[in-house]
Write a protein that holds these residues in place. Structure first.
Motif, PDB file in Angstrom:
ATOM      1  N   GLU A 110      14.817  84.287  -5.703  1.00 34.00           N
ATOM      2  CA  GLU A 110      15.065  84.471  -4.275  1.00 34.00           C
ATOM      3  C   GLU A 110      13.763  84.254  -3.500  1.00 34.00           C
ATOM      4  O   GLU A 110      12.689  84.633  -3.959  1.00 34.00           O
TER       5      GLU A 110
ATOM      6  N   HIS B 140      13.259  87.380   1.613  1.00 34.30           N
ATOM      7  CA  HIS B 140      12.506  88.627   1.632  1.00 34.30           C
ATOM      8  C   HIS B 140      11.163  88.345   2.305  1.00 34.30           C
ATOM      9  O   HIS B 140      10.710  87.194   2.350  1.00 34.30           O
TER      10      HIS B 140
ATOM     11  N   ARG C 208       4.402  95.214  -8.040  1.00 31.94           N
ATOM     12  CA  ARG C 208       5.562  96.038  -8.404  1.00 31.94           C
ATOM     13  C   ARG C 208       6.226  96.621  -7.164  1.00 31.94           C
ATOM     14  O   ARG C 208       7.469  96.655  -7.075  1.00 31.94           O
TER      15      ARG C 208
ATOM     16  N   SER D 270      12.177  94.358  -2.892  1.00 31.54           N
ATOM     17  CA  SER D 270      13.018  93.195  -2.627  1.00 31.54           C
ATOM     18  C   SER D 270      14.177  93.070  -3.586  1.00 31.54           C
ATOM     19  O   SER D 270      14.856  92.048  -3.616  1.00 31.54           O
ATOM     20  N   ARG D 271      14.428  94.139  -4.366  1.00 26.16           N
ATOM     21  CA  ARG D 271      15.563  94.103  -5.284  1.00 26.16           C
ATOM     22  C   ARG D 271      16.803  94.713  -4.633  1.00 26.16           C
ATOM     23  O   ARG D 271      16.698  95.626  -3.856  1.00 26.16           O
TER      24      ARG D 271
ATOM     25  N   LEU E 253       8.153  93.739  -5.477  1.00 27.26           N
ATOM     26  CA  LEU E 253       9.347  93.346  -6.219  1.00 27.26           C
ATOM     27  C   LEU E 253      10.414  94.435  -6.168  1.00 27.26           C
ATOM     28  O   LEU E 253      11.601  94.143  -5.990  1.00 27.26           O
ATOM     29  N   ASP E 254      10.000  95.692  -6.299  1.00 29.37           N
ATOM     30  CA  ASP E 254      10.963  96.783  -6.190  1.00 29.37           C
ATOM     31  C   ASP E 254      11.612  96.812  -4.802  1.00 29.37           C
ATOM     32  O   ASP E 254      12.820  97.049  -4.663  1.00 29.37           O
TER      33      ASP E 254
ATOM     34  N   GLU F  60       9.465  86.206 -10.600  1.00 31.55           N
ATOM     35  CA  GLU F  60      10.809  86.614 -10.174  1.00 31.55           C
ATOM     36  C   GLU F  60      11.214  86.093  -8.807  1.00 31.55           C
ATOM     37  O   GLU F  60      12.357  86.260  -8.405  1.00 31.55           O
ATOM     38  N   ARG F  61      10.290  85.477  -8.083  1.00 29.52           N
ATOM     39  CA  ARG F  61      10.571  85.059  -6.717  1.00 29.52           C
ATOM     40  C   ARG F  61      10.045  83.643  -6.452  1.00 29.52           C
ATOM     41  O   ARG F  61       9.073  83.209  -7.059  1.00 29.52           O
TER      42      ARG F  61
ATOM     43  N   SER G  39      14.878  91.801   3.293  1.00 30.84           N
ATOM     44  CA  SER G  39      14.146  93.034   2.973  1.00 30.84           C
ATOM     45  C   SER G  39      12.728  92.892   3.490  1.00 30.84           C
ATOM     46  O   SER G  39      12.233  91.771   3.684  1.00 30.84           O
TER      47      SER G  39
END
Length: 276
Positions: A29, A99, A269, A275-276, A272-273, A54-55, A121
């Protein structure tokens, strides 16, 4: 990968073309990264590779900072213009509600994009706009002093200072709690970015009347503050939490105003947290 994109931004007198420089890496994402006043997108370098696992990470040079040219005549460096610019930027890159994470001025911009529902987010690291007038005057005074000192230093002297931990501390301890962790090359580049930013004065002038006062319902918001922030004091995070009661307030132990350098793993972290 570094790139530039130009796109029209509407104004009452017709569209104006804005050009933005950015770097993009990773898959997943989309995640926009917005830096603070006088800085550049390389402020995010310590965390980009972690986030990119992850992004789809898009680190932006704000207009008038870093490699992005100044805004064209007819556009001002205020929050309304920021919203218009990044709405158009997202359309140009075909980013549907990315995000966003921002630091300092970038944190304020991220919150404004969240308030306008342009993003899905928000993670704001030491965002501007939650200050008292005395705290704002203090922060602006520090920023002006930093720029005045940087402008008075010849480049060879900056390069010499950056080669030692003590020199890097002298140049960057206002924004980093652990300035020795910055590479000499990064310190030289961000000192030059502070000196050369054509948008600095107008952005600071526009900020004199800025105060964030709205809730942001409907999207996840994380506000994170370094416990050793010397520019925007951490009690401002408590004000942010009161104004945005559903937000997550996170303390970043041992981190300064730009925490990406001080604890990259923790900051990645938190983003990422959020934006989950």
């Amino acid at each position: 990968m570094s790139a530039t994109v130009s796109f029209p931004v509407p104004t009452p007198r017709g569209p104006k073309t804005v050009t933005v420089s950015y770097a993009r890496v990773g898959r997943g994402e989309p995640l926009l990264l917005l830096h603070g006043i006088g800085h550049h997108r390389q402020a995010w370098d310590p965390v980009v590779d972690i986030l990119a696992t992850e992004r789809d990470v898009i680190a932006v040079d704000l207009p008038g900072f870093g490699a992005s040219p100044a805004l064209p005549e007819g556009l001002t460096y205020d929050l309304a213009t920021t919203v218009a610019v990044f709405r158009a930027f997202c359309e140009a890159l075909e980013l549907e509600r990315p995000h966003v994470a921002g630091n300092s001025l970038g944190g304020l911009m991220a919150l404004e994009l969240g308030r306008e529902k342009i993003v899905r987010s928000v993670t704001a690291l030491s965002p501007a706009g939650f200050w008292s007038q005395a705290e704002r005057r203090y922060a602006f005074g520090v920023l002006l002093t930093m720029r005045r000192i940087a402008r008075g230093l010849p480049l060879p002297l900056v390069e010499k200072l950056a080669r030692t931990a003590a020199g890097r501390t002298a140049l960057t301890s206002t924004i980093y709690a652990r300035p020795g962790r910055r590479s000499p090359e990064a310190v030289v580049a961000e000192t030059r970015a502070l000196v050369d930013a054509p948008g600095f004065d107008d952005t600071l002038r526009a900020g004199t009347s800025v105060l964030f006062t709205d809730d942001i319902p409907g999207i996840p918001v994380t506000v994170a503050w370094g416990t050793q922030d010397r520019l925007l004091l951490r009690r401002q995070g408590v004000r942010a939490k009161r104004l945005i009661p559903r937000s997550r307030l996170v303390r970043l132990p041992g981190c300064g105003h730009c925490p990406m350098n001080d604890d990259p793993a923790l900051v990645a972290r938190v983003i990422l947290d959020g934006s989950r």
